[in-house]
Design an enzyme around this catalytic site. Structure first.
Site, PDB file in Angstrom:
ATOM      1  N   ASN A  32      19.422-101.862  30.516  1.00  0.00           N
ATOM      2  CA  ASN A  32      18.355-102.277  31.431  1.00  0.00           C
ATOM      3  C   ASN A  32      17.792-101.023  32.095  1.00  0.00           C
ATOM      4  O   ASN A  32      18.424-100.457  32.981  1.00  0.00           O
ATOM      5  CB  ASN A  32      18.928-103.253  32.478  1.00  0.00           C
ATOM      6  CG  ASN A  32      17.886-103.661  33.509  1.00  0.00           C
ATOM      7  OD1 ASN A  32      16.692-103.417  33.330  1.00  0.00           O
ATOM      8  ND2 ASN A  32      18.336-104.278  34.594  1.00  0.00           N
ATOM      9  N   LYS A  34      15.358-100.795  33.983  1.00  0.00           N
ATOM     10  CA  LYS A  34      14.741-101.076  35.299  1.00  0.00           C
ATOM     11  C   LYS A  34      13.392-100.356  35.380  1.00  0.00           C
ATOM     12  O   LYS A  34      12.665-100.327  34.391  1.00  0.00           O
ATOM     13  CB  LYS A  34      15.688-100.675  36.429  1.00  0.00           C
ATOM     14  CG  LYS A  34      17.077-101.274  36.251  1.00  0.00           C
ATOM     15  CD  LYS A  34      17.930-101.153  37.466  1.00  0.00           C
ATOM     16  CE  LYS A  34      19.320-101.679  37.155  1.00  0.00           C
ATOM     17  NZ  LYS A  34      20.161-101.799  38.330  1.00  0.00           N
ATOM     18  N   HIS A 122      17.998-111.466  37.345  1.00  0.00           N
ATOM     19  CA  HIS A 122      18.716-110.253  37.758  1.00  0.00           C
ATOM     20  C   HIS A 122      18.825-110.253  39.283  1.00  0.00           C
ATOM     21  O   HIS A 122      17.912-110.697  39.979  1.00  0.00           O
ATOM     22  CB  HIS A 122      17.979-109.000  37.270  1.00  0.00           C
ATOM     23  CG  HIS A 122      18.800-107.755  37.415  1.00  0.00           C
ATOM     24  ND1 HIS A 122      18.931-107.103  38.626  1.00  0.00           N
ATOM     25  CD2 HIS A 122      19.567-107.081  36.532  1.00  0.00           C
ATOM     26  CE1 HIS A 122      19.737-106.065  38.464  1.00  0.00           C
ATOM     27  NE2 HIS A 122      20.136-106.029  37.207  1.00  0.00           N
ATOM     28  N   GLU A 124      18.426-108.065  41.356  1.00  0.00           N
ATOM     29  CA  GLU A 124      17.344-107.371  42.064  1.00  0.00           C
ATOM     30  C   GLU A 124      16.105-108.253  42.171  1.00  0.00           C
ATOM     31  O   GLU A 124      15.265-108.053  43.048  1.00  0.00           O
ATOM     32  CB  GLU A 124      17.043-106.037  41.354  1.00  0.00           C
ATOM     33  CG  GLU A 124      18.154-105.019  41.624  1.00  0.00           C
ATOM     34  CD  GLU A 124      18.334-103.961  40.559  1.00  0.00           C
ATOM     35  OE1 GLU A 124      17.437-103.786  39.703  1.00  0.00           O
ATOM     36  OE2 GLU A 124      19.400-103.301  40.565  1.00  0.00           O
ATOM     37  N   GLU A 192      27.249-110.546  36.358  1.00  0.00           N
ATOM     38  CA  GLU A 192      27.035-109.285  37.067  1.00  0.00           C
ATOM     39  C   GLU A 192      27.332-109.477  38.554  1.00  0.00           C
ATOM     40  O   GLU A 192      26.442-109.901  39.311  1.00  0.00           O
ATOM     41  CB  GLU A 192      25.578-108.835  36.923  1.00  0.00           C
ATOM     42  CG  GLU A 192      25.149-108.538  35.513  1.00  0.00           C
ATOM     43  CD  GLU A 192      24.067-107.465  35.485  1.00  0.00           C
ATOM     44  OE1 GLU A 192      24.270-106.470  34.794  1.00  0.00           O
ATOM     45  OE2 GLU A 192      23.047-107.608  36.167  1.00  0.00           O
ATOM     46  N   GLY A 198      25.302-100.826  40.337  1.00  0.00           N
ATOM     47  CA  GLY A 198      24.832 -99.533  40.821  1.00  0.00           C
ATOM     48  C   GLY A 198      25.675 -98.931  41.937  1.00  0.00           C
ATOM     49  O   GLY A 198      25.262 -97.965  42.580  1.00  0.00           O
ATOM     50  N   SER A 238      28.114-101.378  37.028  1.00  0.00           N
ATOM     51  CA  SER A 238      28.765-100.060  36.980  1.00  0.00           C
ATOM     52  C   SER A 238      29.593 -99.862  35.712  1.00  0.00           C
ATOM     53  O   SER A 238      30.688 -99.287  35.762  1.00  0.00           O
ATOM     54  CB  SER A 238      29.618 -99.836  38.236  1.00  0.00           C
ATOM     55  OG  SER A 238      28.799 -99.837  39.391  1.00  0.00           O
TER      56      SER A 238
HETATM   57  C1  PEP Z   1      22.234-103.841  36.205  1.00  0.00           C
HETATM   58  O1  PEP Z   1      21.333-103.479  36.958  1.00  0.00           O
HETATM   59  O2  PEP Z   1      22.096-104.860  35.511  1.00  0.00           O
HETATM   60  C2  PEP Z   1      23.443-103.043  36.167  1.00  0.00           C
HETATM   61  C3  PEP Z   1      24.503-103.557  35.633  1.00  0.00           C
HETATM   62  O3  PEP Z   1      23.363-101.789  36.727  1.00  0.00           O
HETATM   63  P1  PEP Z   1      24.523-100.657  36.729  1.00  0.00           P
HETATM   64  O4  PEP Z   1      25.097-100.626  35.332  1.00  0.00           O
HETATM   65  O5  PEP Z   1      23.810 -99.410  37.085  1.00  0.00           O
HETATM   66  O6  PEP Z   1      25.523-101.095  37.725  1.00  0.00           O
END
Ligand code: PEP
Length: 277
Positions: A32, A34, A122, A124, A192, A198, A238
């Site tokens: 992703n 983003k 997601h 976000e 997630e 993040g 992460s």
């Molecule tokens: C995400 O934004 O879907 C995500 C898993 O980010 P990160 O791997 O940076 O934690």
């Protein structure tokens, strides 16, 4: 206590785990991007690097790979992925086909630009006010446009009582409640935990496998074995080249939704390798 409510009433968790483990699903790794990178030129460089290294890492093994890029980069990145076994995806899609929805892009428009999948729900996006009903409508739009919805679910935080299982259950039920079995098999669930995205923090592999079990139990009860076996459950939050193997081996998941590490081709490639190890 509440966690027990979620895992009871099915072939016992252990038996269920063993049963599900027998079913081999093709792993799926999605990057992703983003809102990265800042320019089209940088996106093309990253796209070429990711495609080369990801395919080399995969070799002849069976593993699906996707990159969810900013919509404006679709056409140029699409030229790089064209004819290669790397799916192009979007990071959101409006539920309707057309309408007075300033700033939105429909699933049909994305499909026309050769998107194969769309991330919906997601955290976000949820943080900007998208609720379960909207996420469900968006997922339905993606299915109607014959693409794969990658539905993100996950708790904001964990509590000792296990209430977070109910949050995840609600998010899951919103999407699947009115979905028939055939459509359900086309959905990818990305677990997630929001607190892990993040942040560098992660649940343990056991935490992830228990959540996966709860997700599979829900699907098993609603649709039965055949459908539950087909739905892929990814982990995101992460994920790095250091922890991916542990999540794959002990988290019992079918792959990853990767944020930060997907912006570096080498790291993304190592994560792919962990999925086929
Ligand atoms: C995400 O934004 O879907 C995500 C898993 O980010 P990160 O791997 O940076 O934690």
């Amino acid at each position: 206590m509440k966690y027990i409510l979620i895992t009871q009433n099915m072939p016992s968790p252990m038996v269920y785990s063993l049963h599900m483990a027998k079913v081999k699903r093709t792993p799926l790794v999605i990057g992703n991007w983003k809102m990265h990178p800042a320019t089209l030129e940088a996106a093309k460089r990253l796209g070429k690097d990711v495609v080369t290294k990801a395919l080399k890492a995969r070799g002849t093994a069976s593993c699906d790979i996707g990159i969810a890029v900013p919509t404006l980069y679709f056409d140029e990145i699409g030229k790089i992925t064209k004819g290669k076994p790397i799916m192009l995806g979007a990071q959101n899609a409006a539920a309707g086909a057309v309408g007075a929805e300033t700033g939105e892009v429909s699933a049909g428009m994305l499909a026309e630009r050769r998107a194969a999948f769309v991330i919906v729900g997601h955290s976000e996006r949820r943080a900007r006010g998208e609720d379960n009903a909207q996420v469900t409508a968006r997922a339905a739009g993606v299915l109607a446009a014959k693409m794969i919805p990658v539905v993100c679910i996950g708790e904001q935080s964990r509590d000792a009582e296990g209430d977070f299982y109910h949050i995840v259950h609600e998010q899951l039920d919103a999407v699947f409640a009115n979905l028939g079995g055939t459509a359900a098999t086309r959905v990818v669930v990305a677990y997630e935990p929001v607190w892990a995205i993040g942040t560098g923090l992660t649940p343990t592999a056991e935490d992830v496998s228990t959540m996966r079990l709860a997700i599979k139990k829900y699907l098993h009860e609603k649709y039965g074995d055949a459908v539950a076996n087909k739905v892929r459950v990814l982990y995101g939050g992460s994920v790095t080249e250091e922890n991916a193997l542990e999540f794959m081996q002990n988290g019992m998941i079918d792959g990853f939704l990767v944020g930060g590490a997907s912006l570096e081709a080498v790291r993304f490639a190592v994560i792919i390798k962990a999925c086929i190890a």
